[in-house]
Design a protein around this motif. Structure first.
Motif, mmCIF file in Angstrom:
data_model
loop_
_atom_site.group_PDB
_atom_site.id
_atom_site.type_symbol
_atom_site.label_atom_id
_atom_site.label_comp_id
_atom_site.label_asym_id
_atom_site.label_seq_id
_atom_site.Cartn_x
_atom_site.Cartn_y
_atom_site.Cartn_z
ATOM 1 N N LEU A 10 21.434 -87.847 -53.076
ATOM 2 C CA LEU A 10 22.132 -89.127 -52.973
ATOM 3 C C LEU A 10 22.350 -89.677 -54.369
ATOM 4 C CD1 LEU A 10 23.147 -91.593 -51.353
ATOM 5 C CD2 LEU A 10 20.756 -92.406 -51.346
ATOM 6 N N VAL A 11 23.582 -90.103 -54.645
ATOM 7 C CA VAL A 11 23.905 -90.637 -55.965
ATOM 8 C C VAL A 11 24.914 -91.759 -55.785
ATOM 9 C CG1 VAL A 11 25.762 -88.963 -56.341
ATOM 10 C CG2 VAL A 11 24.596 -89.986 -58.309
ATOM 11 N N GLN A 12 24.892 -92.704 -56.693
ATOM 12 C CA GLN A 12 25.870 -93.781 -56.645
ATOM 13 C C GLN A 12 27.205 -93.324 -57.208
ATOM 14 O OE1 GLN A 12 24.085 -97.149 -58.687
ATOM 15 N NE2 GLN A 12 23.404 -98.009 -56.730
ATOM 16 N N ALA A 13 28.257 -93.962 -56.781
ATOM 17 C CA ALA A 13 29.582 -93.665 -57.311
ATOM 18 C C ALA A 13 29.571 -93.797 -58.831
ATOM 19 C CB ALA A 13 30.613 -94.592 -56.706
ATOM 20 N N GLY A 14 30.216 -92.826 -59.486
ATOM 21 C CA GLY A 14 30.232 -92.799 -60.935
ATOM 22 C C GLY A 14 29.128 -91.954 -61.538
ATOM 23 N N GLY A 15 28.173 -91.566 -60.712
ATOM 24 C CA GLY A 15 27.051 -90.773 -61.187
ATOM 25 C C GLY A 15 27.364 -89.283 -61.234
ATOM 26 N N SER A 16 26.330 -88.489 -61.516
ATOM 27 C CA SER A 16 26.478 -87.045 -61.680
ATOM 28 C C SER A 16 25.418 -86.306 -60.887
ATOM 29 C CB SER A 16 26.346 -86.650 -63.162
ATOM 30 O OG SER A 16 27.339 -87.262 -63.950
ATOM 31 N N LEU A 17 25.764 -85.092 -60.496
ATOM 32 C CA LEU A 17 24.819 -84.154 -59.885
ATOM 33 C C LEU A 17 25.157 -82.766 -60.384
ATOM 34 C CD1 LEU A 17 24.499 -85.150 -56.097
ATOM 35 C CD2 LEU A 17 22.685 -85.213 -57.822
ATOM 36 N N SER A 18 24.136 -81.917 -60.431
ATOM 37 C CA SER A 18 24.346 -80.529 -60.823
ATOM 38 C C SER A 18 23.851 -79.635 -59.704
ATOM 39 C CB SER A 18 23.597 -80.223 -62.121
ATOM 40 O OG SER A 18 23.813 -78.894 -62.508
ATOM 41 N N LEU A 19 24.735 -78.830 -59.145
ATOM 42 C CA LEU A 19 24.389 -77.895 -58.084
ATOM 43 C C LEU A 19 24.168 -76.505 -58.678
ATOM 44 C CD1 LEU A 19 26.941 -78.859 -55.290
ATOM 45 C CD2 LEU A 19 24.735 -79.898 -55.837
ATOM 46 N N SER A 20 23.258 -75.768 -58.073
ATOM 47 C CA SER A 20 23.003 -74.390 -58.467
ATOM 48 C C SER A 20 23.106 -73.499 -57.248
ATOM 49 C CB SER A 20 21.602 -74.250 -59.073
ATOM 50 O OG SER A 20 21.472 -75.014 -60.240
ATOM 51 N N CYS A 21 23.484 -72.258 -57.470
ATOM 52 C CA CYS A 21 23.551 -71.263 -56.406
ATOM 53 C C CYS A 21 22.938 -69.977 -56.948
ATOM 54 C CB CYS A 21 24.992 -71.035 -55.987
ATOM 55 S SG CYS A 21 25.198 -69.760 -54.728
ATOM 56 N N ALA A 22 21.762 -69.654 -56.457
ATOM 57 C CA ALA A 22 21.050 -68.469 -56.908
ATOM 58 C C ALA A 22 21.333 -67.310 -55.963
ATOM 59 C CB ALA A 22 19.556 -68.750 -56.958
ATOM 60 N N ALA A 23 21.689 -66.181 -56.525
ATOM 61 C CA ALA A 23 21.991 -64.989 -55.745
ATOM 62 C C ALA A 23 20.854 -63.984 -55.835
ATOM 63 C CB ALA A 23 23.283 -64.354 -56.242
ATOM 64 N N SER A 24 20.638 -63.269 -54.753
ATOM 65 C CA SER A 24 19.630 -62.212 -54.748
ATOM 66 C C SER A 24 20.119 -61.070 -53.888
ATOM 67 C CB SER A 24 18.293 -62.740 -54.217
ATOM 68 O OG SER A 24 18.437 -63.212 -52.887
ATOM 69 N N GLY A 25 19.548 -59.921 -54.094
ATOM 70 C CA GLY A 25 19.872 -58.766 -53.269
ATOM 71 C C GLY A 25 20.966 -57.890 -53.827
ATOM 72 N N HIS A 26 21.685 -58.371 -54.831
ATOM 73 C CA HIS A 26 22.745 -57.564 -55.429
ATOM 74 C C HIS A 26 23.097 -58.179 -56.773
ATOM 75 C CE1 HIS A 26 26.386 -55.131 -55.774
ATOM 76 N NE2 HIS A 26 25.949 -54.441 -54.751
ATOM 77 N N THR A 27 23.695 -57.392 -57.613
ATOM 78 C CA THR A 27 24.112 -57.893 -58.915
ATOM 79 C C THR A 27 25.242 -58.884 -58.751
ATOM 80 O OG1 THR A 27 23.528 -55.771 -59.908
ATOM 81 C CG2 THR A 27 24.932 -57.245 -61.196
ATOM 82 N N PHE A 28 24.992 -60.121 -59.123
ATOM 83 C CA PHE A 28 25.957 -61.177 -58.863
ATOM 84 C C PHE A 28 27.223 -61.011 -59.691
ATOM 85 C CE2 PHE A 28 27.316 -64.745 -56.828
ATOM 86 C CZ PHE A 28 27.557 -65.851 -57.634
ATOM 87 N N SER A 29 27.119 -60.325 -60.822
ATOM 88 C CA SER A 29 28.285 -60.144 -61.679
ATOM 89 C C SER A 29 29.340 -59.255 -61.031
ATOM 90 C CB SER A 29 27.876 -59.573 -63.035
ATOM 91 O OG SER A 29 27.215 -58.334 -62.862
ATOM 92 N N ASP A 30 29.028 -58.639 -59.902
ATOM 93 C CA ASP A 30 30.011 -57.849 -59.162
ATOM 94 C C ASP A 30 30.927 -58.710 -58.305
ATOM 95 O OD1 ASP A 30 27.807 -55.012 -58.424
ATOM 96 O OD2 ASP A 30 28.992 -55.531 -60.195
ATOM 97 N N TYR A 31 30.649 -60.015 -58.230
ATOM 98 C CA TYR A 31 31.363 -60.891 -57.300
ATOM 99 C C TYR A 31 32.059 -62.046 -57.999
ATOM 100 C CZ TYR A 31 28.444 -58.549 -53.853
ATOM 101 O OH TYR A 31 27.825 -57.604 -53.086
ATOM 102 N N GLU A 32 33.193 -62.422 -57.428
ATOM 103 C CA GLU A 32 33.806 -63.696 -57.781
ATOM 104 C C GLU A 32 32.933 -64.797 -57.181
ATOM 105 O OE1 GLU A 32 36.977 -61.226 -59.102
ATOM 106 O OE2 GLU A 32 36.366 -63.251 -59.629
ATOM 107 N N GLY A 33 32.900 -65.961 -57.821
ATOM 108 C CA GLY A 33 32.094 -67.065 -57.321
ATOM 109 C C GLY A 33 32.956 -68.270 -56.962
#
Length: 122
Positions: A10-33
Motif C-alpha cells: 500500500l502506498v500513497q499517490a505520488g509514492g514509489s514501489l519496487s517489484l521483483s520477480c525471481a526466477a528458478s528452475g531454468h536460466t532466466f536469460s533464455d526468456y523475454e521478461g
C-alpha cells in the motif's frame, strides 16, 4: 521456470514501489521478461517488457516515464520500479517469461508468477 513476484503493498499517490520477480528452475536469460497488471473486473493488461539481454525496453503509454523495467540475469531476477504512482495503478501485478517478444501480448508468455497486489491510495 517458476516465477515469484514480490514487493507489492500500500502506498500513497505520488509514492514509489519496487517489484521483483525471481526466477528458478531454468536460466532466466533464455526468456523475454514482462510485467502485466490486472485490476478488479478488468482484463490483464501489459505494463512493460524487456528482452533477454536487457537493452531496449517497452512500456504501456499509461506508465511510460513513471515505471522502469530492468533485469539482472546473474540473479535471475526482473524488476519493475514504479514512481509517481496513481490510484489507477492499483492492481495485481504479474511477472511473466516467454520465448517470443518482447511482447505486449499475454499469450506470448509461457510462464507467470503468482501476482503481487499494489494498492495506491488517493
Amino acid at each position: 521456470v517458476q516465477l515469484q513476484a514480490s514487493g507489492g503493498g500500500l502506498v500513497q499517490a505520488g509514492g514509489s514501489l519496487s517489484l521483483s520477480c525471481a526466477a528458478s528452475g531454468h536460466t532466466f536469460s533464455d526468456y523475454e521478461g514482462g510485467w502485466f497488471h490486472q485490476a478488479p473486473g478488468k482484463e490483464r493488461e501489459f505494463v512493460a517488457a524487456i528482452p533477454r539481454s536487457g537493452g531496449s525496453t517497452y512500456y504501456a503509454a499509461s506508465v511510460k516515464g513513471r515505471f522502469t523495467i530492468s533485469r539482472d540475469n546473474a540473479k535471475n531476477t526482473v524488476f519493475l520500479q514504479m514512481n509517481r504512482l496513481k490510484p489507477e495503478d492499483t492492481a495485481v501485478y504479474y511477472c511473466a517469461a516467454g520465448w517470443k517478444g518482447p511482447s505486449s501480448l499475454p499469450s506470448n508468455y509461457n510462464y507467470w508468477g503468482q501476482g503481487t497486489l499494489v494498492t495506491v491510495s488517493s
